[in-house]
Design a protein around this motif. Sequence first.
Motif, PDB file in Angstrom:
ATOM      1  N   TRP A 163      -3.400   5.693  -1.147  1.00 24.52           N
ATOM      2  CA  TRP A 163      -4.214   6.604  -0.337  1.00 24.52           C
ATOM      3  C   TRP A 163      -3.460   7.923  -0.211  1.00 24.52           C
ATOM      4  CZ3 TRP A 163      -8.996   5.181   1.722  1.00 24.52           C
ATOM      5  CH2 TRP A 163      -9.326   3.832   1.575  1.00 24.52           C
TER       6      TRP A 163
ATOM      7  N   ASP B 267      -2.709  -0.044  -4.474  1.00 22.95           N
ATOM      8  CA  ASP B 267      -3.565   0.528  -3.438  1.00 22.95           C
ATOM      9  C   ASP B 267      -2.921   1.813  -2.940  1.00 22.95           C
ATOM     10  OD1 ASP B 267      -5.554   0.856  -1.612  1.00 22.95           O
ATOM     11  OD2 ASP B 267      -5.058  -0.894  -0.382  1.00 22.95           O
TER      12      ASP B 267
ATOM     13  N   ILE C 173       0.857  -1.182   0.000  1.00 21.98           N
ATOM     14  CA  ILE C 173       0.000   0.000   0.000  1.00 21.98           C
ATOM     15  C   ILE C 173       0.894   1.234   0.000  1.00 21.98           C
ATOM     16  CG2 ILE C 173      -0.172   0.014   2.538  1.00 21.98           C
ATOM     17  CD1 ILE C 173      -3.022   1.138   2.192  1.00 21.98           C
TER      18      ILE C 173
END
Length: 240
Positions: free
Chosen positions: A78, A76, A6
Motif C-alpha cells: 500500500w 501486499d 504487508i
Amino acid sequence: MNGNKIAIIDMGTNTFHLLIARQIEGKVETILKEKISVKIGQNGISKGLISPDAYSRAVEALKHFTCLIIEHDVHDVWATATSAVRNARNGKELVAEIKKQTGIDVLVISGEKEAELIYYGVKSALKIGAQTSIIMDIGGGSVEFIICNDSSIFWKGSFEIGAQRLIDEFQKSDPISSEDTQNLKNYLDEKLYYLFEAARKFIPEVLIGSSGSFDTFCDIDLHSKGIRCTIEEEKEYTLP
C-alpha cells in the motif's frame, strides 16, 4: 493480515517511509522500518511542480523500497502520496512512472483523508482519552489538525502551510528577518481562520504532536534535561 506480511509506503513531501509488518494473534510485529530524505518539494513546491531532480529521487526511492519488499517476500503493498504530489502539475506523471518502473500503484490522497488517517494512526499508538484533544501533524507540504477524543473526530482540516512551503515563501534570509517573521504570522492568521473557529467551538485541552518535527522537539527537550532519548528510530537510507 493474519501472519501475512504487508508493506506500507508513505510518500511525504520531505521524507518517504517504508514499513513492513505482519499481524500475529492480534499483535502487529514490525519487520522493517526505513526512511529516505527525498525532498520532492524542494525547488518546486511553491510553483506547483516536482522538479526534475526531485522527480528522479522519488523514482529511485521507490525502486529501492521495491528491492526491500521483494527481499522480504511481501506481496501486499500500500503506497500513498500527499501534499507535494497531489498539488503538483506533474504529480500524475510521477505516479505513472513509479507504476511503470516498480509495479507499485500509488494512491494520492486528499488532505481530508490524510487528516482522518493521522487520527487513526495516533489512536492506534496511544490512548487519546475522553478529554478533547487536538492532533497536529507538521509536514513539508501541508499541516493537518484533528480535534477529537478517543472515540470521535469532532473536526479536521488540512492546510497547505507545510514547512517547505513556508520556507520558500517567507525565509528570504538566514536567520529569518523580523519583517518576514511578522509577514509569516499574518499569513498564518489568515490561513488558519477556520482552525481558530473550530478551536473556540470545541476547546481542546491537550495537544498531540504527530510527525518527525515533534520527534525532534522531543529530542531537544530530553537532551536539554540530560536524558537519553529512547524513541525507536527508523533506518535511514541515503540515495546514491
